[in-house]
Scaffold this active site. Structure first.
Site, PDB file in Angstrom:
ATOM      1  N   PRO A 226      54.819   9.197 -19.793  1.00  0.00           N
ATOM      2  CA  PRO A 226      53.548   9.334 -19.073  1.00  0.00           C
ATOM      3  C   PRO A 226      53.681   9.112 -17.573  1.00  0.00           C
ATOM      4  CG  PRO A 226      53.185   8.154 -21.123  1.00  0.00           C
ATOM      5  CD  PRO A 226      54.667   8.333 -20.988  1.00  0.00           C
TER       6      PRO A 226
ATOM      7  N   SER B  90      59.265  24.606 -10.789  1.00  0.00           N
ATOM      8  CA  SER B  90      59.743  25.501  -9.725  1.00  0.00           C
ATOM      9  C   SER B  90      59.880  24.751  -8.408  1.00  0.00           C
ATOM     10  CB  SER B  90      58.787  26.688  -9.568  1.00  0.00           C
ATOM     11  OG  SER B  90      58.867  27.549 -10.694  1.00  0.00           O
ATOM     12  N   GLU B  91      58.982  23.792  -8.182  1.00  0.00           N
ATOM     13  CA  GLU B  91      59.039  23.024  -6.935  1.00  0.00           C
ATOM     14  C   GLU B  91      60.307  22.157  -6.888  1.00  0.00           C
ATOM     15  OE1 GLU B  91      55.261  24.657  -7.639  1.00  0.00           O
ATOM     16  OE2 GLU B  91      56.349  23.261  -8.935  1.00  0.00           O
TER      17      GLU B  91
ATOM     18  N   GLU C 228      62.139  21.797 -17.950  1.00  0.00           N
ATOM     19  CA  GLU C 228      63.515  21.758 -17.439  1.00  0.00           C
ATOM     20  C   GLU C 228      63.523  21.714 -15.910  1.00  0.00           C
ATOM     21  OE1 GLU C 228      66.486  21.998 -20.029  1.00  0.00           O
ATOM     22  OE2 GLU C 228      64.614  21.100 -20.616  1.00  0.00           O
TER      23      GLU C 228
ATOM     24  N   GLY D  52      45.008  46.583 -19.338  1.00  0.00           N
ATOM     25  CA  GLY D  52      43.585  46.456 -19.070  1.00  0.00           C
ATOM     26  C   GLY D  52      42.946  45.433 -20.001  1.00  0.00           C
ATOM     27  N   GLY D  53      41.762  45.748 -20.505  1.00  0.00           N
ATOM     28  CA  GLY D  53      41.043  44.832 -21.385  1.00  0.00           C
ATOM     29  C   GLY D  53      41.825  44.501 -22.643  1.00  0.00           C
TER      30      GLY D  53
ATOM     31  N   ILE E 215      48.405  46.331 -16.927  1.00  0.00           N
ATOM     32  CA  ILE E 215      48.605  47.707 -17.407  1.00  0.00           C
ATOM     33  C   ILE E 215      47.789  47.957 -18.671  1.00  0.00           C
ATOM     34  CG2 ILE E 215      50.319  49.236 -18.496  1.00  0.00           C
ATOM     35  CD1 ILE E 215      52.372  48.060 -16.509  1.00  0.00           C
TER      36      ILE E 215
ATOM     37  N   SER F 136      59.251  14.634 -13.316  1.00  0.00           N
ATOM     38  CA  SER F 136      60.112  15.112 -12.235  1.00  0.00           C
ATOM     39  C   SER F 136      60.859  13.949 -11.583  1.00  0.00           C
ATOM     40  CB  SER F 136      59.276  15.851 -11.177  1.00  0.00           C
ATOM     41  OG  SER F 136      58.695  17.013 -11.729  1.00  0.00           O
TER      42      SER F 136
END
Length: 385
Positions: A128, A370-371, A367, A343-344, A341, A132
């Protein structure tokens, strides 16, 4: 891309793809919707060596190289990101550190059943208050005779609901000295069934729903001292080494999801008609397909480069971080375009791109976010400069 691979790697792809199309793809939507771990398929994968990809044959593994590992994870993710997640975490951050840092007795005890898929492994680092920032780990292992009394609350454990062999990051006989925050972390191996070992409820996740992610709690759980992996205080070293390989695996997983989304986008664009022609004839759709294909190819090159460097025993930490960052961002972009592509219909569970979109999102988080990967890459590049 396959023309650049060795024949053995092309053979691996063909074999894995046949298995995935036959055994996993037909149930991929069902296990996602039901959040069900498909033991019936996992057992077959174990017999094929998918849980011991880089383990020596003498220990029950397939003894394949890192490029083959990346291809296997990519192909499984192409049909089910959740099952690929199970395979890559098991191989890269459970089996790999045991093989690399374990004693001969530890390797003989734990690796063969993991390599055969008879047992599933898990990497228990996140808490908790620690993710990171691994230095914030609060789990403890107090020496008591010939055992450690372990107390830990690990959260978001991939494979947690089915894991038998768990690498627990903790502090052994923790010091009150703040300077020991990063040097005092160790790894002990805890096994399901040990008194004091419990699992929490499965997380109701947005994506990767067929993977049983949950918390693992150890309450005065007595673990034999011989279950210490490596040396006391070497936990972060073990974790970082495992994560280098793990990042490569998650990059391959993200690549497989992106490849699936690209294929579905192309298929739908050729089938769907608007203004009297297939939408694939419209420039706006063609631009999307072009961007998707370019990004997928670039991600594949980066993933395979990292794997090749590992096979050549060259430094691959930066390459692995780059591959994970780029492939995860690619998966997010490509799945988003695939939904666009459609759409709905792309927002409907009747089409697989909706699942790819959900599955892709988490690849930018686990894992290492991105930062965090940008920090790793920048540090490496600045040091080189």
């Amino acid at each position: 891309m396959d023309m650049l691979l060795e024949e053995k790697h092309r053979a691996v792809r063909q074999s894995v793809r046949r298995f995935c199309e036959r055994e996993i793809k037909p149930i991929a939507a069902e296990i996602d919707q039901e959040a069900r771990f498909p033991w019936e398929v996992i057992e077959k994968m174990g017999r094929l060596g998918y849980f011991g990809i880089q383990v020596p044959e003498s220990l029950g593994g397939a003894n394949l190289d890192a490029v083959s590992y990346a291809i296997i994870v990519e192909e499984i993710a192409r049909v089910s990101g959740a099952i690929a997640l199970c395979v890559t975490v098991h191989n890269s951050v459970a089996v790999f550190p045991l093989l690399t840092f374990g004693t001969p007795d530890q390797i003989q005890k734990w690796v063969p059943p993991l390599a055969r898929g008879e047992k599933i492994g898990a990497f228990c680092l996140t808490e908790p208050n620690a993710g990171s920032d691994a230095g914030g780990i609060e789990a403890t292992a107090i020496a008591d005779g010939d055992t450690f009394k372990v107390n830990a609350n690990k959260v978001f454990v991939t494979n947690g609901g089915v894991a038998d062999t768990c690498l627990i990051f903790c502090r052994i006989n923790p010091s009150q000295d703040p300077s020991a925050a990063r040097t005092g972390i160790s790894v002990v191996v805890a096994e399901r069934g040990t008194p004091g070992f419990t699992t929490g409820d499965l997380e109701d996740l947005c994506g990767m729903r067929a993977n049983p992610v949950c918390s693992i709690r150890l309450s005065d759980c007595r673990v034999p001292k011989e279950n210490l992996l490596g040396k006391a205080g070497n936990g972060l070293k073990i974790g970082l080494a495992a994560l280098d390989t793990g990042r490569m695996g998650i990059a391959a997983q993200a690549l497989g999801i992106a490849q699936a989304a690209l294929e579905e986008g192309i298929r739908y664009a050729n089938q769907r008609h608007q203004f009297g022609v297939p939408i694939a004839r419209h420039a706006s759709i063609q631009n999307m397909i072009a961007d998707m294909a370019t990004q997928v190819d670039a991600a594949r090159l980066m993933v395979y480069r990292a794997a090749l460097l590992k096979d050549k025993k060259q430094p691959f930490s930066k390459a692995s971080a780059m591959a994970k960052l780029f492939a995860a961002e690619t998966a997010a972009k490509v799945t988003d375009l695939a939904v666009q592509i459609h759409g709905g219909y792309g927002y409907s569970k009747a089409y697989p791109v909706e699942r790819y979109y959900r599955d892709a999102r988490v690849t930018r988080i686990y894992e290492g976010t991105s930062e965090i990967h940008r920090m790793v890459i920048a540090k490496s590049v600045l040091q080189e400069g």
